[in-house]
Motif scaffolding. Structure first.
Motif, short mmCIF file in Angstrom:
data_model
loop_
_atom_site.label_atom_id
_atom_site.label_comp_id
_atom_site.label_asym_id
_atom_site.label_seq_id
_atom_site.Cartn_x
_atom_site.Cartn_y
_atom_site.Cartn_z
N THR A 8 0.81 -1.22 0.00
CA THR A 8 0.00 0.00 0.00
C THR A 8 0.84 1.27 0.00
OG1 THR A 8 -0.17 -0.17 2.41
CG2 THR A 8 -1.99 -1.09 1.10
N LYS A 9 2.06 1.22 0.51
CA LYS A 9 2.90 2.42 0.59
C LYS A 9 3.46 2.84 -0.77
CE LYS A 9 7.20 2.24 1.81
NZ LYS A 9 8.46 2.12 2.56
N TYR A 10 3.38 1.94 -1.75
CA TYR A 10 3.96 2.23 -3.07
C TYR A 10 2.87 2.73 -4.03
CZ TYR A 10 7.44 -0.84 -0.95
OH TYR A 10 8.33 -1.41 -0.09
N ASP B 141 13.64 -1.80 0.48
CA ASP B 141 12.90 -2.07 1.72
C ASP B 141 13.09 -3.49 2.21
OD1 ASP B 141 11.89 0.49 1.98
OD2 ASP B 141 10.02 0.05 0.94
#
Length: 269
Positions: free
Chosen positions: A202-204, A219
Motif C-alpha cells: 500500500t505504501k507504493y 525495503d
C-alpha cells in the motif's frame, strides 16, 4: 571465510552486449569465485541470446514447472551454459512468451515492453524455485538490475520459511535508471503470491516504475551497493533514510570491498 553466494543478474557478458551491468554480471561472480567462495549465477534467457554460439542447453530435471502469473500458466524452462574462460556456469530462466520471442527490456522500436513487470516476477520466482530444486542454500543473494528487484520482496515474504532462503542475506546493487515506462496498475495484483500480499504494497504508488520498484527492493534488502557512479541519488538517499547499510560507489577496484560488505551484512543479526 568462504561463503555461498547467489548472483541474480539482469545481464551477463558475453551473452548480451557489453554494458556496465553486463560486464559486472560476468566479472564479479568470477572474481568472488576465485577468492574461494561457492557461487551460482542466474540471468534471463533474453531473445537476443544466440543459444548455439553460447552453447546453451536445457536442464530437463529443473524444467517443467508452471508459474501462475496474472491467472495464466507460464512454463518455466531452465537452460545452462559455461563461460569457458572464467569457468563460470550460468543458469538461464526461459519462457517462450516472456523471453525467447522478445528482446531485452525494449522492443525493436525502442519502447519498453508493457509486461516488463510480469517478466520480472516470472524471473524472480523462476530463480527461487530453481535454487530450491538445486538443494543449494546461499548465505548471500546479490541482485543486480531491475529484473531482479522483485527477489528481495519474495525472499522475505513468500519464501521466508523455505530452508533454502530462511537465513539468507540480500544485497541489491543500484545502477542508473533504465526503464522509461511504469508497469501499469495491475502489477501489484500480479505480484501477490503466498505471503507476498497486497497489504504489504500500500505504501507504493499503484503505477510501479523504476523508482518504486527500486524502493521495494531496498525495503526488503539487508544491504545496498551503489554499483554505478551515476546511480540514482534519490534511491541512495532513500536507503539511508531507511537505515539500510549502504556501500558507496567503490570505483573500479570494487571486488575486495564487495567481499567485505558481504561479511558485514552476514554478521548483522
Amino acid at each position: 571465510m568462504a561463503r555461498k553466494i547467489l548472483f541474480i543478474n539482469q545481464e551477463i557478458s558475453p551473452y548480451v552486449p557489453e554494458s556496465e551491468i553486463s560486464l559486472m554480471g560476468r566479472e564479479l561472480p568470477q572474481a568472488i569465485q576465485e577468492k574461494g567462495h561457492e557461487i551460482r549465477t542466474f540471468m534471463p534467457k533474453w531473445g537476443n541470446i544466440n543459444e548455439r554460439r553460447g552453447q546453451l542447453h536445457e536442464v530437463i530435471r529443473l524444467s517443467g514447472m508452471n508459474l501462475i502469473i496474472n491467472d495464466t500458466d507460464h512454463p518455466l524452462i531452465i537452460k545452462v551454459a559455461s563461460i569457458q574462460a572464467s569457468r563460470i556456469q550460468v543458469y538461464f530462466i526461459d519462457n517462450d512468451d516472456y523471453f525467447t520471442k522478445r528482446q531485452m527490456e525494449v522492443d525493436e522500436t525502442g519502447e519498453d515492453y508493457a509486461d516488463n513487470g510480469e517478466r520480472a516476477i516470472f524471473f524472480a520466482r523462476g530463480v527461487l524455485e530453481t535454487v530450491k530444486k538445486l538443494r543449494w542454500v546461499p548465505e548471500v543473494i546479490h541482485c543486480q538490475g531491475w529484473m531482479s528487484a522483485v527477489v528481495p520482496f519474495y525472499v522475505k515474504t513468500a519464501y521466508k520459511e523455505e530452508p533454502s532462503f530462511a537465513n539468507a542475506k540480500i544485497v541489491t546493487s543500484v545502477f542508473s535508471q533504465s526503464l522509461k515506462k511504469d508497469f501499469g496498475n495491475d502489477f501489484k495484483k500480479c505480484l501477490e503470491f503466498r505471503e507476498a500480499n497486497a497489504e504489504l504494497l500500500t505504501k507504493y504508488d499503484d503505477n510501479f516504475g523504476y523508482e518504486e520498484l527500486s524502493k521495494l527492493a531496498i525495503d526488503y534488502s539487508d544491504g545496498i551497493i551503489q554499483a554505478s557512479k551515476n546511480a540514482c541519488p534519490k534511491l541512495i538517499e532513500y536507503a539511508n533514510e531507511r537505515h539500510v547499510p549502504v556501500l558507496s560507489y567503490p570505483g573500479e577496484q570494487y571486488v575486495d570491498r564487495y567481499e567485505a560488505f558481504y561479511d558485514e551484512i552476514c554478521q548483522r543479526t
